[in-house]
Motif scaffolding. Structure first.
Motif, PDB file in Angstrom:
ATOM      1  N   TRP A  22      45.101 -26.512  88.214  1.00  0.00           N
ATOM      2  CA  TRP A  22      45.884 -25.432  88.306  1.00  0.00           C
ATOM      3  C   TRP A  22      44.905 -24.194  88.727  1.00  0.00           C
ATOM      4  CZ3 TRP A  22      49.311 -25.012  83.222  1.00  0.00           C
ATOM      5  CH2 TRP A  22      50.160 -26.194  83.376  1.00  0.00           C
ATOM      6  N   TYR A  23      43.625 -24.307  88.433  1.00  0.00           N
ATOM      7  CA  TYR A  23      42.774 -22.953  88.748  1.00  0.00           C
ATOM      8  C   TYR A  23      41.776 -23.090  89.561  1.00  0.00           C
ATOM      9  CZ  TYR A  23      45.493 -21.581  84.317  1.00  0.00           C
ATOM     10  OH  TYR A  23      46.708 -21.411  83.866  1.00  0.00           O
ATOM     11  N   GLY A  24      41.449 -24.543  89.692  1.00  0.00           N
ATOM     12  CA  GLY A  24      40.040 -24.913  90.561  1.00  0.00           C
ATOM     13  C   GLY A  24      40.255 -24.175  91.985  1.00  0.00           C
ATOM     14  N   HIS A  25      41.520 -24.171  92.574  1.00  0.00           N
ATOM     15  CA  HIS A  25      41.869 -23.874  93.914  1.00  0.00           C
ATOM     16  C   HIS A  25      41.360 -22.181  94.171  1.00  0.00           C
ATOM     17  CE1 HIS A  25      45.597 -21.728  92.812  1.00  0.00           C
ATOM     18  NE2 HIS A  25      45.790 -22.882  92.113  1.00  0.00           N
ATOM     19  N   LEU A  26      41.426 -21.402  93.121  1.00  0.00           N
ATOM     20  CA  LEU A  26      41.205 -20.242  93.047  1.00  0.00           C
ATOM     21  C   LEU A  26      39.788 -19.958  93.544  1.00  0.00           C
ATOM     22  CD1 LEU A  26      43.066 -18.873  89.898  1.00  0.00           C
ATOM     23  CD2 LEU A  26      43.889 -18.870  92.203  1.00  0.00           C
ATOM     24  N   MET A  31      34.339 -21.574  99.007  1.00  0.00           N
ATOM     25  CA  MET A  31      33.573 -22.806  99.734  1.00  0.00           C
ATOM     26  C   MET A  31      34.036 -22.806 101.218  1.00  0.00           C
ATOM     27  SD  MET A  31      35.004 -25.585  96.892  1.00  0.00           S
ATOM     28  CE  MET A  31      34.883 -24.991  95.379  1.00  0.00           C
ATOM     29  N   ASN A  32      32.898 -22.947 102.024  1.00  0.00           N
ATOM     30  CA  ASN A  32      33.035 -22.977 103.593  1.00  0.00           C
ATOM     31  C   ASN A  32      34.297 -24.034 103.934  1.00  0.00           C
ATOM     32  OD1 ASN A  32      30.970 -21.174 103.908  1.00  0.00           O
ATOM     33  ND2 ASN A  32      29.590 -22.534 104.148  1.00  0.00           N
ATOM     34  N   ILE A  42      46.524 -26.397 100.062  1.00  0.00           N
ATOM     35  CA  ILE A  42      45.961 -26.044  98.637  1.00  0.00           C
ATOM     36  C   ILE A  42      47.068 -26.870  97.747  1.00  0.00           C
ATOM     37  CG2 ILE A  42      45.555 -24.304  97.088  1.00  0.00           C
ATOM     38  CD1 ILE A  42      43.424 -24.394  99.293  1.00  0.00           C
ATOM     39  N   ILE A  43      48.155 -26.712  97.713  1.00  0.00           N
ATOM     40  CA  ILE A  43      49.264 -27.301  97.086  1.00  0.00           C
ATOM     41  C   ILE A  43      48.889 -28.983  96.896  1.00  0.00           C
ATOM     42  CG2 ILE A  43      51.712 -27.925  96.584  1.00  0.00           C
ATOM     43  CD1 ILE A  43      52.307 -24.928  97.574  1.00  0.00           C
ATOM     44  N   LEU A  44      48.882 -29.436  98.281  1.00  0.00           N
ATOM     45  CA  LEU A  44      48.629 -30.959  98.447  1.00  0.00           C
ATOM     46  C   LEU A  44      47.318 -31.365  97.601  1.00  0.00           C
ATOM     47  CD1 LEU A  44      49.895 -31.541 101.860  1.00  0.00           C
ATOM     48  CD2 LEU A  44      51.056 -31.926  99.765  1.00  0.00           C
ATOM     49  N   ILE A  45      46.207 -30.560  97.710  1.00  0.00           N
ATOM     50  CA  ILE A  45      45.072 -30.746  97.179  1.00  0.00           C
ATOM     51  C   ILE A  45      45.156 -30.965  95.533  1.00  0.00           C
ATOM     52  CG2 ILE A  45      42.628 -30.053  96.655  1.00  0.00           C
ATOM     53  CD1 ILE A  45      42.426 -29.148  99.749  1.00  0.00           C
ATOM     54  N   SER A  46      45.786 -29.865  95.070  1.00  0.00           N
ATOM     55  CA  SER A  46      46.019 -29.394  93.673  1.00  0.00           C
ATOM     56  C   SER A  46      46.975 -30.742  93.090  1.00  0.00           C
ATOM     57  CB  SER A  46      46.662 -28.423  93.476  1.00  0.00           C
ATOM     58  OG  SER A  46      45.881 -27.349  93.565  1.00  0.00           O
ATOM     59  N   THR A  90      38.895 -22.660  78.561  1.00  0.00           N
ATOM     60  CA  THR A  90      37.806 -21.610  78.041  1.00  0.00           C
ATOM     61  C   THR A  90      36.521 -21.945  78.578  1.00  0.00           C
ATOM     62  OG1 THR A  90      38.830 -20.809  76.145  1.00  0.00           O
ATOM     63  CG2 THR A  90      36.703 -20.565  76.129  1.00  0.00           C
ATOM     64  N   VAL A  91      36.144 -23.266  78.637  1.00  0.00           N
ATOM     65  CA  VAL A  91      34.784 -23.455  79.240  1.00  0.00           C
ATOM     66  C   VAL A  91      34.953 -23.309  80.684  1.00  0.00           C
ATOM     67  CG1 VAL A  91      33.119 -25.749  79.270  1.00  0.00           C
ATOM     68  CG2 VAL A  91      34.353 -25.128  77.181  1.00  0.00           C
ATOM     69  N   PHE A  92      36.037 -23.615  81.320  1.00  0.00           N
ATOM     70  CA  PHE A  92      36.138 -23.639  82.662  1.00  0.00           C
ATOM     71  C   PHE A  92      36.254 -22.192  82.993  1.00  0.00           C
ATOM     72  CE2 PHE A  92      38.569 -23.065  86.551  1.00  0.00           C
ATOM     73  CZ  PHE A  92      38.052 -24.206  87.298  1.00  0.00           C
TER      74      PHE A  92
END
Length: 123
Positions: A22-26, A31-32, A42-46, A90-92
Motif C-alpha cells: 500500500w505504501y512502499g511504492h511511494l 530508486m533508480n 506500480i499497481i502490478l508490483i503492489s 507506525t514502524v514503517f
C-alpha cells in the motif's frame, strides 16, 4: 496458546506485506530502477506484493477463527488485525519515511485502540 501465537505471527507478517504493497511504492521515486514506471506498473508490483499478504492473512484468519477451532471470534480477529496493522504502519512510517513524525495525538489514538482491544475481549 500455539494457535494464538501462530495466528498473531501470521497477521504481523501479512500486515508487513500489506504495508509494503500500500505504501512502499511511494518511495519508488527514490530508486533508480523505478523512476520511469507508469501507474499500471506500480499497481502490478503492489498486487504482486499483496499476494503474499493474502497467502499469510487467509490462513491466519482461518486458523484463528473460533468456529474453525481457533481461539478468537470474528470481532477479536478484526481488532487484533487493526492494532497489528497500525503498529506495523507506525514502524514503517518512522523508519522508511523519516520525515513523518509520531506525535502525541497519534499515541493518544493508539491508546484508544488498546481500549478497543480491551472492550472487544471483555466477556
Amino acid at each position: 496458546m500455539g494457535k494464538v501465537i501462530l495466528t498473531i505471527g501470521l497477521l504481523i507478517l501479512s500486515n508487513t506485506f500489506m504495508t509494503l504493497a500500500w505504501y512502499g511504492h511511494l518511495k519508488f521515486k527514490d530508486m533508480n530502477w523505478s523512476q520511469n514506471l507508469g501507474l499500471i506498473s506500480i499497481i502490478l508490483i503492489s498486487w504482486g506484493i499483496a499476494f503474499f499478504e493474502y497467502v499469510l492473512q487467509v490462513p491466519a484468519n482461518r486458523m484463528g477463527f473460533k468456529e474453525n477451532g481457533g481461539p478468537f471470534n470474528l470481532w477479536q480477529l478484526k481488532v487484533i488485525q487493526e492494532v497489528i496493522s497500525l503498529s506495523v504502519f507506525t514502524v514503517f512510517a518512522i523508519f522508511v519515511f523519516k520525515n513523518e513524525t509520531l506525535r502525541p495525538n497519534h499515541l493518544i489514538g493508539f491508546g484508544f485502540l488498546i481500549l478497543a482491544v480491551y472492550f472487544i475481549f471483555k466477556k
